[in-house]
Design a protein around this motif. Structure first.
Motif, mmCIF file in Angstrom:
data_model
loop_
_atom_site.group_PDB
_atom_site.id
_atom_site.type_symbol
_atom_site.label_atom_id
_atom_site.label_comp_id
_atom_site.label_asym_id
_atom_site.label_seq_id
_atom_site.Cartn_x
_atom_site.Cartn_y
_atom_site.Cartn_z
ATOM 1 N N PRO A 120 8.338 7.189 -7.943
ATOM 2 C CA PRO A 120 9.488 6.344 -7.742
ATOM 3 C C PRO A 120 9.857 6.073 -6.355
ATOM 4 O O PRO A 120 10.554 5.189 -6.092
ATOM 5 N N ASP A 121 9.603 7.301 -5.652
ATOM 6 C CA ASP A 121 10.198 7.333 -4.314
ATOM 7 C C ASP A 121 9.183 7.175 -3.176
ATOM 8 O O ASP A 121 9.398 7.292 -1.992
ATOM 9 N N ASP A 122 8.273 6.820 -3.600
ATOM 10 C CA ASP A 122 6.924 6.314 -2.412
ATOM 11 C C ASP A 122 7.177 5.183 -1.958
ATOM 12 O O ASP A 122 7.050 3.962 -2.513
ATOM 13 N N ALA A 123 7.127 5.285 -0.558
ATOM 14 C CA ALA A 123 7.690 3.831 0.436
ATOM 15 C C ALA A 123 6.266 3.162 0.280
ATOM 16 O O ALA A 123 6.482 1.859 0.389
ATOM 17 N N TYR A 124 5.118 3.832 0.267
ATOM 18 C CA TYR A 124 3.876 2.825 0.328
ATOM 19 C C TYR A 124 3.905 1.951 -1.123
ATOM 20 O O TYR A 124 3.658 0.592 -0.795
ATOM 21 N N THR A 125 4.312 2.203 -2.189
ATOM 22 C CA THR A 125 4.186 1.570 -3.240
ATOM 23 C C THR A 125 5.209 0.548 -3.125
ATOM 24 O O THR A 125 5.019 -0.523 -3.771
ATOM 25 N N HIS A 126 6.390 1.077 -2.719
ATOM 26 C CA HIS A 126 7.603 -0.083 -2.777
ATOM 27 C C HIS A 126 7.181 -1.342 -1.532
ATOM 28 O O HIS A 126 7.415 -2.418 -2.072
ATOM 29 N N PHE A 127 6.515 -0.646 -0.659
ATOM 30 C CA PHE A 127 6.014 -1.940 0.404
ATOM 31 C C PHE A 127 4.974 -2.715 -0.276
ATOM 32 O O PHE A 127 4.973 -4.122 -0.119
ATOM 33 N N ALA A 128 4.229 -2.166 -1.017
ATOM 34 C CA ALA A 128 2.962 -2.991 -1.504
ATOM 35 C C ALA A 128 3.811 -3.909 -2.775
ATOM 36 O O ALA A 128 3.243 -5.041 -2.805
#
Length: 92
Positions: free
Chosen positions: A78-86
Motif C-alpha cells: 500500500p505504500d509503494d510509490a512505484y505502484t501508485h505511479f503506475a
C-alpha cells in the motif's frame, strides 16, 4: 489437497518469484514477464507477478488490464510509490 501437494505448489511459486526478481535485477525484462506469467498461474494474488504483468500491459497501453493487476499489488504494497505511479499512468 494434501499438505505435500500444497507445499510442492508453494515451493514452485517461490522458485518462480525468485526467477522474476533475478531476471528483473539482471535487466532481462522479457524473462521477468515470462516468469511472472508462470507465477501468476500459481498465485493470482502474488504482488510480484501482478506488478510485472501490470508493467507489461502498461507498455502495451492496455490500461484496464494493467489496473486490474495493480489493484492486487496495492493490497500487498500500500505504500509503494512505484505502484501508485503506475496506477496514475492508467488514468492519464
Amino acid at each position: 489437497m494434501n499438505i505435500i501437494t500444497r507445499l510442492a505448489q508453494r515451493w514452485r511459486a517461490l522458485q518462480q518469484e525468485s526467477a522474476v526478481r533475478t531476471a528483473y535485477e539482471d535487466g532481462r525484462l522479457e524473462d521477468a514477464i515470462s516468469h511472472a506469467r508462470a507465477l501468476y498461474e500459481f498465485d493470482l494474488d502474488n504482488p510480484w507477478a501482478n506488478f510485472f504483468l501490470a508493467c507489461h500491459h502498461l507498455e502495451a497501453e492496455r490500461y484496464a488490464e494493467a489496473l486490474s493487476h495493480l489493484e492486487h499489488v496495492r493490497e500487498d504494497w500500500p505504500d509503494d510509490a512505484y505502484t501508485h505511479f503506475a496506477v496514475g499512468l492508467c488514468y492519464d
